[in-house]
Design an enzyme around this catalytic site. Structure first.
Site, PDB file in Angstrom:
ATOM      1  N   MET A 111       0.704  -1.294  -0.119  1.00 33.39           N
ATOM      2  CA  MET A 111       0.069  -0.212  -0.077  1.00 33.39           C
ATOM      3  C   MET A 111       0.966   1.155   0.068  1.00 33.39           C
ATOM      4  O   MET A 111       0.320   2.343   0.318  1.00 33.39           O
ATOM      5  CB  MET A 111      -1.079  -0.041   1.145  1.00 33.39           C
ATOM      6  N   ASN A 146       1.119  -5.791 -10.379  1.00 30.49           N
ATOM      7  CA  ASN A 146       0.482  -5.323  -9.194  1.00 30.49           C
ATOM      8  C   ASN A 146      -1.254  -5.772  -9.362  1.00 30.49           C
ATOM      9  O   ASN A 146      -1.746  -5.823 -10.618  1.00 30.49           O
ATOM     10  CB  ASN A 146       0.239  -3.821  -9.175  1.00 30.49           C
ATOM     11  N   HIS A 161      -5.090  -4.511  -8.434  1.00 28.39           N
ATOM     12  CA  HIS A 161      -5.830  -3.216  -7.857  1.00 28.39           C
ATOM     13  C   HIS A 161      -7.299  -3.624  -7.947  1.00 28.39           C
ATOM     14  O   HIS A 161      -7.833  -4.289  -8.700  1.00 28.39           O
ATOM     15  CB  HIS A 161      -5.586  -2.068  -8.846  1.00 28.39           C
ATOM     16  N   SER A 181      -8.086  -5.707 -11.500  1.00 28.94           N
ATOM     17  CA  SER A 181      -7.404  -5.708 -12.628  1.00 28.94           C
ATOM     18  C   SER A 181      -5.931  -6.005 -12.223  1.00 28.94           C
ATOM     19  O   SER A 181      -5.268  -5.539 -10.946  1.00 28.94           O
ATOM     20  CB  SER A 181      -7.338  -3.947 -12.859  1.00 28.94           C
ATOM     21  N   ASP A 203      -1.193   3.138 -10.454  1.00 28.49           N
ATOM     22  CA  ASP A 203      -2.436   2.189 -10.845  1.00 28.49           C
ATOM     23  C   ASP A 203      -2.536   2.533 -12.210  1.00 28.49           C
ATOM     24  O   ASP A 203      -3.662   2.435 -12.712  1.00 28.49           O
ATOM     25  CB  ASP A 203      -3.510   2.634 -10.066  1.00 28.49           C
TER      26      ASP A 203
END
Ligand code: GAR
Length: 227
Positions: free
Chosen positions: A100, A117, A119, A146, A155
């Site tokens: 985070m 990653n 998300h 995603s 992101d």
């Protein structure tokens, strides 16, 4: 070389970064554990020494390390220490699973094309935090998760795959989050598997799946379904 050593040699070395509960870590470890995912989980690394994900890793006999931000002058300095910890395990892929914190530019550059990653939204919707709350407030009928390669844009890196999840009448942050988590626990091992078997690649930010450029993310339906 014994056959078990040869088996291990075919597994992609992976380090997982996490900050919290580590349910995605657990799903990935379970898939690797029953042979569905050809990776070798070398370590779980966290910015939070108390992260439950580290407890889960230790319980599985996977090295678990914390690199807290305290004691580092700034993000760049912390990320130098974080990278040193990760690189000691020589991963070929770094998997962010609920990590985070924002990374420094140098850290992202160091792991370019080899860091994924997950998300909790259908990006580009709801980058950043509190995605379930924001989807509910917007009256969205569909939400989801995603997986993307990490770039400097928060992101915003190239998308690989998404799992749409319906928003149901009466949903709360808790019920919606639980449904998205169920999808995440299937989506992430699937995408990591593509990478581990060489099907998925990113080269200077250009993502290919089975040798073809990926112009839109792969959509995997119904991953949230109860088992
Ligand atoms: C997951 O929902 C993941 O998508 C999210 O944190 C959660 C971690 O859950 N990640 C982000 O929000 C990153 N921007 P877990 O610790 O149970 O795997």
């Amino acid at each position: 070389m014994s056959s078990s050593t040869a088996e291990a040699a075919r597994r992609l070395p992976v380090v997982i970064l996490l900050s919290g509960s580590g349910s995605n870590f657990a799903a990935i470890a379970a898939a690797a554990g029953h042979g569905a995912l050809p990776i070798e989980l070398r370590a779980a690394v966290s910015d939070r020494p108390a992260a439950y994900g580290l407890v889960r890793a230790r319980a599985l006999g996977i090295p678990a390390q914390a690199v807290p931000v305290t004691g580092h002058a700034d993000r760049a300095a912390h990320n130098v220490a974080l990278a040193a910890c990760i690189d000691a395990y020589r991963p070929e892929l770094v998997v962010c699973a609920g990590y985070m914190r924002i990374f420094s530019a140098a850290f992202v550059e160091h792991y370019a094309d080899r860091m994924l990653n997950i998300h909790p939204s259908l990006l580009p919707e709801y980058r950043g935090l509190n995605t379930h709350q924001r989807a509910l407030e917007a009256g969205a009928r569909w939400h989801g998760c995603s997986v993307h390669f990490v770039t400097e844009e928060l992101d915003g890196g190239p998308l690989v795959a998404q799992a749409p999840v319906p928003v149901l009448p009466g949903d709360t942050v808790e019920t919606l989050s639980a449904r998205v988590h169920r999808a995440e626990h299937r989506l992430y091992p699937t995408v990591i598997g593509w990478y581990a078997t060489g099907r998925l690649r990113s080269t200077a930010g250009v993502v290919t799946l089975d040798g073809e450029p990926l112009s839109t993310p792969v959509r995997l339906e119904n991953l949230h379904a109860e088992a």
